[in-house]
Design a protein around this motif. Structure first.
Motif, PDB file in Angstrom:
ATOM      1  N   LEU A 153      20.496  40.908   8.806  1.00 58.63           N
ATOM      2  CA  LEU A 153      20.009  41.126   7.443  1.00 58.63           C
ATOM      3  C   LEU A 153      20.982  40.524   6.343  1.00 58.63           C
ATOM      4  O   LEU A 153      22.435  40.794   6.591  1.00 58.63           O
ATOM      5  CB  LEU A 153      19.713  42.495   7.074  1.00 58.63           C
ATOM      6  CG  LEU A 153      18.674  43.439   7.796  1.00 58.63           C
ATOM      7  CD1 LEU A 153      18.575  44.899   7.365  1.00 58.63           C
ATOM      8  CD2 LEU A 153      17.461  42.683   7.636  1.00 58.63           C
ATOM      9  N   CYS A 154      20.691  39.685   5.459  1.00 59.84           N
ATOM     10  CA  CYS A 154      21.391  39.209   4.694  1.00 59.84           C
ATOM     11  C   CYS A 154      21.957  40.268   3.563  1.00 59.84           C
ATOM     12  O   CYS A 154      21.106  41.145   3.148  1.00 59.84           O
ATOM     13  CB  CYS A 154      20.689  38.105   3.775  1.00 59.84           C
ATOM     14  SG  CYS A 154      21.345  37.510   2.449  1.00 59.84           S
ATOM     15  N   ILE A 155      23.227  40.252   3.404  1.00 61.59           N
ATOM     16  CA  ILE A 155      24.104  41.239   2.728  1.00 61.59           C
ATOM     17  C   ILE A 155      23.623  41.023   1.536  1.00 61.59           C
ATOM     18  O   ILE A 155      23.826  41.760   0.365  1.00 61.59           O
ATOM     19  CB  ILE A 155      25.476  41.534   3.059  1.00 61.59           C
ATOM     20  CG1 ILE A 155      26.199  39.855   2.621  1.00 61.59           C
ATOM     21  CG2 ILE A 155      25.943  41.896   4.160  1.00 61.59           C
ATOM     22  CD1 ILE A 155      27.492  40.179   2.539  1.00 61.59           C
ATOM     23  N   LYS A 156      23.120  39.796   0.813  1.00 57.85           N
ATOM     24  CA  LYS A 156      23.083  39.648  -0.548  1.00 57.85           C
ATOM     25  C   LYS A 156      21.377  40.013  -0.919  1.00 57.85           C
ATOM     26  O   LYS A 156      21.360  40.768  -1.881  1.00 57.85           O
ATOM     27  CB  LYS A 156      23.231  38.108  -0.724  1.00 57.85           C
ATOM     28  CG  LYS A 156      24.608  38.008  -1.276  1.00 57.85           C
ATOM     29  CD  LYS A 156      24.902  36.625  -1.564  1.00 57.85           C
ATOM     30  CE  LYS A 156      25.593  36.478  -3.342  1.00 57.85           C
ATOM     31  NZ  LYS A 156      25.595  35.041  -3.788  1.00 57.85           N
ATOM     32  N   CYS A 157      20.462  39.389  -0.097  1.00 55.79           N
ATOM     33  CA  CYS A 157      19.170  39.531  -0.648  1.00 55.79           C
ATOM     34  C   CYS A 157      18.397  40.552   0.343  1.00 55.79           C
ATOM     35  O   CYS A 157      17.067  40.772  -0.061  1.00 55.79           O
ATOM     36  CB  CYS A 157      18.457  38.147  -0.581  1.00 55.79           C
ATOM     37  SG  CYS A 157      18.306  37.492   0.942  1.00 55.79           S
ATOM     38  N   LYS A 158      19.132  41.210   1.443  1.00 59.91           N
ATOM     39  CA  LYS A 158      18.520  42.014   2.271  1.00 59.91           C
ATOM     40  C   LYS A 158      17.425  41.446   3.359  1.00 59.91           C
ATOM     41  O   LYS A 158      16.745  42.272   3.901  1.00 59.91           O
ATOM     42  CB  LYS A 158      18.064  43.399   1.529  1.00 59.91           C
ATOM     43  CG  LYS A 158      18.854  43.862   0.453  1.00 59.91           C
ATOM     44  CD  LYS A 158      20.308  44.323   1.271  1.00 59.91           C
ATOM     45  CE  LYS A 158      21.306  45.028   0.333  1.00 59.91           C
ATOM     46  NZ  LYS A 158      22.652  45.060   0.642  1.00 59.91           N
ATOM     47  N   ILE A 172      25.247  36.192   5.470  1.00 55.68           N
ATOM     48  CA  ILE A 172      24.272  35.912   4.440  1.00 55.68           C
ATOM     49  C   ILE A 172      23.272  34.853   4.772  1.00 55.68           C
ATOM     50  O   ILE A 172      23.549  33.665   5.650  1.00 55.68           O
ATOM     51  CB  ILE A 172      24.765  35.491   2.986  1.00 55.68           C
ATOM     52  CG1 ILE A 172      25.801  34.273   3.187  1.00 55.68           C
ATOM     53  CG2 ILE A 172      25.448  36.650   2.545  1.00 55.68           C
ATOM     54  CD1 ILE A 172      26.520  33.839   1.560  1.00 55.68           C
ATOM     55  N   CYS A 173      22.047  34.491   4.410  1.00 49.93           N
ATOM     56  CA  CYS A 173      21.137  33.490   4.505  1.00 49.93           C
ATOM     57  C   CYS A 173      21.647  32.225   3.985  1.00 49.93           C
ATOM     58  O   CYS A 173      22.325  32.340   2.846  1.00 49.93           O
ATOM     59  CB  CYS A 173      19.816  34.076   4.211  1.00 49.93           C
ATOM     60  SG  CYS A 173      19.457  34.146   2.330  1.00 49.93           S
ATOM     61  N   VAL A 174      20.889  31.080   4.485  1.00 48.76           N
ATOM     62  CA  VAL A 174      21.082  29.848   3.655  1.00 48.76           C
ATOM     63  C   VAL A 174      21.043  29.724   2.382  1.00 48.76           C
ATOM     64  O   VAL A 174      21.906  29.400   1.567  1.00 48.76           O
ATOM     65  CB  VAL A 174      20.212  28.763   4.638  1.00 48.76           C
ATOM     66  CG1 VAL A 174      20.721  27.679   3.818  1.00 48.76           C
ATOM     67  CG2 VAL A 174      20.568  28.737   6.030  1.00 48.76           C
ATOM     68  N   ALA A 175      19.765  30.317   1.824  1.00 42.58           N
ATOM     69  CA  ALA A 175      19.527  30.430   0.473  1.00 42.58           C
ATOM     70  C   ALA A 175      20.658  31.024  -0.322  1.00 42.58           C
ATOM     71  O   ALA A 175      20.948  30.434  -1.322  1.00 42.58           O
ATOM     72  CB  ALA A 175      18.094  31.043   0.282  1.00 42.58           C
ATOM     73  N   CYS A 176      21.180  31.996   0.105  1.00 42.90           N
ATOM     74  CA  CYS A 176      21.811  32.689  -0.558  1.00 42.90           C
ATOM     75  C   CYS A 176      23.530  32.183  -0.689  1.00 42.90           C
ATOM     76  O   CYS A 176      24.124  32.046  -1.482  1.00 42.90           O
ATOM     77  CB  CYS A 176      22.350  34.320  -0.233  1.00 42.90           C
ATOM     78  SG  CYS A 176      20.889  35.076  -0.631  1.00 42.90           S
ATOM     79  N   ALA A 177      23.624  31.507   0.540  1.00 39.89           N
ATOM     80  CA  ALA A 177      24.902  30.908   0.703  1.00 39.89           C
ATOM     81  C   ALA A 177      25.034  29.573  -0.051  1.00 39.89           C
ATOM     82  O   ALA A 177      26.348  29.262  -0.523  1.00 39.89           O
ATOM     83  CB  ALA A 177      25.070  30.168   2.542  1.00 39.89           C
TER      84      ALA A 177
END
Ligand SMILES: [Zn+2]
Length: 111
Positions: free
Chosen positions: A83-88, A104-109
């Motif tokens: 799970l992405c720690i930013k957007c969950k 984190i996912c690519v979008a958040c990265a």
């Protein structure tokens, strides 16, 4: 994430941890101080020092990655892995296969 996928990631991460542990053992040996009494020519000695620097840098990054992977295993145990720690949101499995320790996912990265 399905149980199968979790097991797959566990195996993948454990494999990388094993590999890293082996290379850390080797790199520790390879970054030991170079004996001044070593019967090396001047140029060879310079090369040896250069190589030692490279080995030290690799040792540091290997150790850091080992910690990230161990944390990933802990997240698998606690059920928060993937799970992405930013957007969950769930991090796509393609990214996790390439970077199993991703937090984190690519979008958040990219933000
Ligand atoms: Zn995200």
């Amino acid at each position: 994430m399905t149980g199968n996928k979790i097991n797959e990631m566990k195996t993948l991460i454990s494999g990388i941890i094993e590999e890293l542990t082996r290379s850390i053992t080797y790199l520790k040996e390879a970054s030991k101080p170079i004996e001044p009494s070593c019967a090396l020519g001047r140029l060879t000695r310079m090369e040896a020092i250069g190589e030692k620097c490279v080995n030290e840098a690799m040792l540091a990054s290997s150790k850091a990655r080992l910690i990230r992977l161990e944390n990933a295993l802990k997240r698998i145990e606690s059920g928060t892995y993937g799970l992405c720690i930013k957007c969950k949101q769930e991090i796509p499995s393609g990214r996790l296969s390439a970077v199993p320790e991703a937090l984190i996912c690519v979008a958040c990265a990219e933000q």
